[in-house]
Design a protein around this motif. Structure first.
Motif, PDB file in Angstrom:
ATOM      1  N   THR A 209      -4.436 -11.229   0.639  1.00 63.36           N
ATOM      2  CA  THR A 209      -3.936 -10.615   1.893  1.00 63.36           C
ATOM      3  C   THR A 209      -2.397 -10.396   2.057  1.00 63.36           C
ATOM      4  O   THR A 209      -2.079  -9.365   2.632  1.00 63.36           O
ATOM      5  CB  THR A 209      -4.369 -11.790   3.124  1.00 63.36           C
ATOM      6  N   ALA A 210      -1.561 -11.090   1.540  1.00 66.14           N
ATOM      7  CA  ALA A 210      -0.085 -11.072   1.402  1.00 66.14           C
ATOM      8  C   ALA A 210       0.044  -9.586   0.794  1.00 66.14           C
ATOM      9  O   ALA A 210       0.706  -8.809   1.239  1.00 66.14           O
ATOM     10  CB  ALA A 210       0.445 -12.039   0.710  1.00 66.14           C
ATOM     11  N   ASP A 211      -0.513  -9.641  -0.337  1.00 61.09           N
ATOM     12  CA  ASP A 211      -0.398  -8.437  -1.409  1.00 61.09           C
ATOM     13  C   ASP A 211      -0.955  -6.945  -0.450  1.00 61.09           C
ATOM     14  O   ASP A 211       0.040  -6.055  -0.583  1.00 61.09           O
ATOM     15  CB  ASP A 211      -1.351  -8.477  -2.767  1.00 61.09           C
ATOM     16  N   LYS A 212      -1.919  -7.042   0.154  1.00 60.73           N
ATOM     17  CA  LYS A 212      -2.691  -5.910   1.060  1.00 60.73           C
ATOM     18  C   LYS A 212      -1.469  -5.932   1.919  1.00 60.73           C
ATOM     19  O   LYS A 212      -1.019  -4.646   2.123  1.00 60.73           O
ATOM     20  CB  LYS A 212      -3.864  -6.329   1.383  1.00 60.73           C
ATOM     21  N   GLU A 213      -0.968  -6.853   2.870  1.00 64.10           N
ATOM     22  CA  GLU A 213       0.118  -6.378   3.704  1.00 64.10           C
ATOM     23  C   GLU A 213       1.224  -5.774   3.170  1.00 64.10           C
ATOM     24  O   GLU A 213       1.556  -4.531   4.091  1.00 64.10           O
ATOM     25  CB  GLU A 213       0.166  -7.734   4.527  1.00 64.10           C
ATOM     26  N   ARG A 214       1.621  -6.304   1.998  1.00 62.86           N
ATOM     27  CA  ARG A 214       2.869  -5.660   1.653  1.00 62.86           C
ATOM     28  C   ARG A 214       2.439  -4.174   1.153  1.00 62.86           C
ATOM     29  O   ARG A 214       3.558  -3.279   1.632  1.00 62.86           O
ATOM     30  CB  ARG A 214       3.502  -6.510   0.223  1.00 62.86           C
ATOM     31  N   SER A 215       1.320  -3.779   0.452  1.00 70.29           N
ATOM     32  CA  SER A 215       1.245  -2.234   0.489  1.00 70.29           C
ATOM     33  C   SER A 215       1.151  -1.613   1.583  1.00 70.29           C
ATOM     34  O   SER A 215       1.686  -0.500   1.502  1.00 70.29           O
ATOM     35  CB  SER A 215      -0.135  -2.201  -0.386  1.00 70.29           C
TER      36      SER A 215
ATOM     37  N   GLN B 256       3.208 -15.893   0.238  1.00 70.97           N
ATOM     38  CA  GLN B 256       3.137 -14.911   1.405  1.00 70.97           C
ATOM     39  C   GLN B 256       4.538 -14.820   2.119  1.00 70.97           C
ATOM     40  O   GLN B 256       4.969 -13.661   2.442  1.00 70.97           O
ATOM     41  CB  GLN B 256       2.046 -15.190   2.287  1.00 70.97           C
ATOM     42  N   ARG B 257       5.071 -15.703   2.322  1.00 71.12           N
ATOM     43  CA  ARG B 257       6.208 -15.934   3.137  1.00 71.12           C
ATOM     44  C   ARG B 257       7.331 -15.236   2.306  1.00 71.12           C
ATOM     45  O   ARG B 257       8.379 -14.765   3.002  1.00 71.12           O
ATOM     46  CB  ARG B 257       6.544 -17.313   3.516  1.00 71.12           C
ATOM     47  N   ASP B 258       7.285 -15.331   1.068  1.00 72.27           N
ATOM     48  CA  ASP B 258       8.311 -14.671   0.279  1.00 72.27           C
ATOM     49  C   ASP B 258       8.019 -13.269   0.083  1.00 72.27           C
ATOM     50  O   ASP B 258       9.076 -12.287   0.457  1.00 72.27           O
ATOM     51  CB  ASP B 258       8.061 -15.229  -1.180  1.00 72.27           C
ATOM     52  N   ILE B 259       6.881 -12.520  -0.035  1.00 73.66           N
ATOM     53  CA  ILE B 259       6.831 -11.138  -0.167  1.00 73.66           C
ATOM     54  C   ILE B 259       6.893 -10.409   1.111  1.00 73.66           C
ATOM     55  O   ILE B 259       7.302  -9.230   1.228  1.00 73.66           O
ATOM     56  CB  ILE B 259       5.765 -10.759  -1.263  1.00 73.66           C
ATOM     57  N   LEU B 260       6.031 -10.850   2.073  1.00 70.89           N
ATOM     58  CA  LEU B 260       6.098  -9.953   3.312  1.00 70.89           C
ATOM     59  C   LEU B 260       7.643  -9.617   3.958  1.00 70.89           C
ATOM     60  O   LEU B 260       7.839  -8.465   4.277  1.00 70.89           O
ATOM     61  CB  LEU B 260       5.029 -10.653   4.159  1.00 70.89           C
ATOM     62  N   GLY B 265      11.798  -5.578   4.743  1.00 68.81           N
ATOM     63  CA  GLY B 265      12.829  -5.098   4.315  1.00 68.81           C
ATOM     64  C   GLY B 265      12.831  -3.636   3.678  1.00 68.81           C
ATOM     65  O   GLY B 265      13.879  -3.027   3.848  1.00 68.81           O
ATOM     66  N   GLU B 266      12.128  -3.816   2.469  1.00 69.29           N
ATOM     67  CA  GLU B 266      12.045  -2.353   1.704  1.00 69.29           C
ATOM     68  C   GLU B 266      11.485  -1.369   2.808  1.00 69.29           C
ATOM     69  O   GLU B 266      11.942  -0.429   2.573  1.00 69.29           O
ATOM     70  CB  GLU B 266      11.001  -2.784   0.426  1.00 69.29           C
ATOM     71  N   ALA B 267      10.577  -1.743   3.441  1.00 70.21           N
ATOM     72  CA  ALA B 267      10.044  -0.464   4.288  1.00 70.21           C
ATOM     73  C   ALA B 267      11.371  -0.077   5.334  1.00 70.21           C
ATOM     74  O   ALA B 267      11.408   1.213   5.446  1.00 70.21           O
ATOM     75  CB  ALA B 267       8.975  -1.075   5.028  1.00 70.21           C
ATOM     76  N   ALA B 268      11.895  -0.912   5.722  1.00 70.03           N
ATOM     77  CA  ALA B 268      13.096  -0.513   6.597  1.00 70.03           C
ATOM     78  C   ALA B 268      14.113   0.261   5.820  1.00 70.03           C
ATOM     79  O   ALA B 268      14.585   1.138   6.365  1.00 70.03           O
ATOM     80  CB  ALA B 268      13.797  -1.793   7.116  1.00 70.03           C
TER      81      ALA B 268
END
Lengths: 283, 355
Positions: A209-215, B256-260, B265-268
């Motif tokens: 889910t996290a990977d998906k959200e990141r993508s 999750q809490r690390d990458i999101l 940030g990257e998106a911004a």
């Protein structure tokens, strides 16, 4: 006078002696019957307190009036589902009719033998009707009640009151115990495995889910970035068109000149003829 | 009773006593004996009597009651303080400690400690035949517990049951097994302990009351409840598996809490870069346009000359560079002599380092 005193004294001494051999006390914890030359005297037992008997011809037999314990040896019993179990029970009983008790079983040892016979067989009968787990679990009270009632009926004729037959321990023979241990182990191993895989499942789910959200976040950002860039390009094009449209000819001229300036650098080589406008004044 | 004590007494009293065959001889001897003994007689008899009377005093401590028996029969209960009973052999007294809380251990024995003393965790030894019991879901569990009890009815305690402590021990074992037998292993191992303790206490009290033991169960406390040694590793592994499970989940959540936030940030950054591009592009266009328009305005005023000037300036700039090669040829020469220009053979510009 002196003689009378002495006579009295002797009488008292003899009296005391007779009294001592005639009187007996029954403790609060006891009951007694008086036996005269081998035959019980009277029809009732004697309760606690001071009592008298005829010396020499009568003797007293004491009985324990308290609730007594009969702790049977553990016994292997087969249940209706053909399982073996070791049942350790105890019986609480009391002598209620010492006379009958005396004539039928005589001693506590004798009573134990009867108790052993009867309680044991009653337990066997009752336990044989149930499955192992019923015995261990919810039918226990019922079984104990039935055995108590039945044993009490059978032992009443011995002057014995059965107050309670209670199953103390229900153990399994060593082999069965081992197989239960095996099963318990297997169950727990299964459970442990389940926990771990559930953990892994949840973990994988979360990571995915996290990977998906990141993508999605990044794709959204890129999309927006392209839109913004497009806006910029569009706007710039419009501005250029508006300005340059005022004189396309001049734009072409100046822009060409600029392009020449940038385009021809050190590596350029010109072959000019005198007709070149640049050389107009050279002739 | 088919004989009469009073009749016997009368018979004995009415007997023609005092005339045995050799009474005179006996009296002589008795007189001698009496004379010999006489000095202490009057003192010793009352003294013995007084001592006998005094032996009836007894003290009941605050934690005791006195139970007085007369000729073996229960007579009365006396309370704390000094008391008196008719001395032996008529009355006797027992003083059980009724307020004292006693304890009994099941499934284990504290090492080097009396049963009635306070429990000390640690120094104990398991008694497997007492501790192992079957649960309702056909598992085996080791249960170690203690029972605290006290005497609530001294009369019943003393007279009703042969060995009340043994009875209590039996009742405790039977009750705990019955309650454990009803439940499941997990309840006994985890959250069901309180309930089991309460139910066992109630059941034990029921049993003890049925026997009229005069004992009161104050508390049942489970000490050490664990799976049997043979399977304990598997149980422990379940616990660590449960830990593993939450560890896996925690780790995933950490990921999750690390990458999101990083992604956000990257998106911004991407969006801002695009906005920067747009702004730069527009501003450049505006600048360029303004510049063009300014020049155009002047150009329109003097087209020819401006055109010419711009052309010459540009060419000057181009030709001003000394490295740009220039070759001037007439049209005729060009037409005649250079139908083919060997471009490769023309001198290349020398590398800058050699200039």
């Amino acid at each position: 006078m002196k003689k009378r005193t002495i006579v009295l004294l002797i009488a008292v001494v003899i009296g005391l002696f007779v009294l001592a051999s005639a009187a007996f006390t029954v403790d609060q914890t006891q009951k007694a019957i008086v036996i005269q030359l081998g035959r019980p005297v009277g029809s009732k037992e004697l309760g606690p307190g001071l009592h008298f008997k005829l010396p020499l011809v009568q003797n007293v037999v004491f009985f324990d009036a308290r609730i007594l314990d009969f702790d049977a040896n553990p016994e292997e019993i087969t249940t209706t589902d053909k399982k073996y179990m070791e049942v350790d029970s105890y019986t609480k009983w009391r002598i209620v009719d010492p006379l009958t008790f005396y004539t039928k079983v005589r001693t506590i040892q004798g009573a134990r033998a009867r108790l052993d016979d009867i309680v044991r067989s009653q337990l066997r009968v009752a336990l044989g009707r149930y499955t192992l787990i019923e015995v261990v679990s919810h039918k226990r009270k019922e079984i104990m009640g039935a055995v108590t009632t039945r044993s009490a009926e059978l032992l009443a004729s011995y002057g014995i009151e059965v107050i309670d037959v209670r199953i103390k321990r229900t153990d399994l023979p060593a082999e069965n115990e081992r197989s239960i241990f095996g099963r318990m182990k297997a169950e727990r191993e299964r459970q442990a495995k389940q926990y771990r895989s559930e953990g892994r499942e949840a973990s994988a789910r979360l990571i995915a889910t996290a990977d998906k959200e990141r993508s999605i976040i990044l794709a959204d950002a890129n999309k927006q970035a392209e839109i913004v860039r497009g806006e910029g390009d569009g706007l710039a094009t419009k501005i250029y068109a508006d300005a340059l449209g005022q004189s396309p000819e001049f734009y072409a001229f100046t822009r060409s000149l600029e392009a020449y300036r940038k385009g021809f650098d050190a590596n350029s080589r010109f072959i000019l003829t005198p007709k070149s406008p640049f050389l107009d004044y050279m002739q | 009773m088919n004989w009469d004590w009073e009749k016997l007494q009368k018979q004995q009293q009415g007997r023609p006593g005092g005339k045995p065959p050799s009474f005179d001889d006996f009296q002589d001897q008795f007189d001698k004996f009496k004379k010999f003994k006489l000095p202490g007689w009057k003192l010793i008899i009352p003294l013995i009597f007084l001592l006998w009377i005094a032996s009836g005093f007894y003290i009941v401590e605050p934690d005791e009651v006195g139970v007085v028996k007369q000729f073996g029969q229960f007579l009365r209960i006396t309370t704390a303080g000094p008391n008196y009973h008719i001395p032996f052999p008529v009355q006797s007294v027992l003083t059980p400690k009724v307020t004292q809380i006693r304890r009994i251990e099941f499934g284990f024995r504290s090492v080097g400690r009396a049963r009635t003393q306070n429990f000390q965790q640690g120094a104990s030894r398991e008694v497997k035949e007492e501790s192992l019991m079957l649960t309702g879901d056909e598992n085996i569990l080791s249960v170690q517990f203690i029972v605290q009890y006290m005497i609530k009815d001294a009369e019943n305690y003393l007279f009703n049951v042969n060995d009340p402590e043994q009875t209590l021990a039996h009742a405790g074992e039977a009750a705990m097994r019955e309650i454990i037998g009803k439940g499941k292993i997990d309840a006994a191992l985890t959250t069901g302990k309180q309930e089991i303790q309460v139910e066992t206490r109630i059941l034990m009290q029921e049993i003890l009351d049925k026997y009229e033991t005069g004992l009161s169960v104050v508390a049942v406390q489970m000490q050490n409840v664990h799976p049997p040694d043979d399977v304990i590793d598997a149980f422990k592994d379940v616990a660590s598996a449960r830990e593993d499970k939450s560890r896996f989940i925690n780790e995933a959540e950490a990921y999750q809490r690390d990458i999101l936030p990083k992604a956000r940030g990257e998106a911004a950054r991407i969006v801002n870069a695009a906005q920067a591009y747009r702004e730069a592009k527009v501003r450049k266009a505006e600048g360029d346009a303004a510049r063009f328009l300014s020049v155009l305005a002047e150009y329109n005023k003097a087209k020819d000359i401006t055109r010419r000037r711009l052309y010459i300036e540009t060419m000057e700039q181009i030709f001003a560079n000394p490295e740009v090669e220039k070759l001037i040829m007439s049209d005729d020469a060009l037409k005649k002599s250079v139908p083919y220009l060997p471009l490769e053979k023309l001198p290349k510009r020398a590398p800058k380092a050699q200039q």
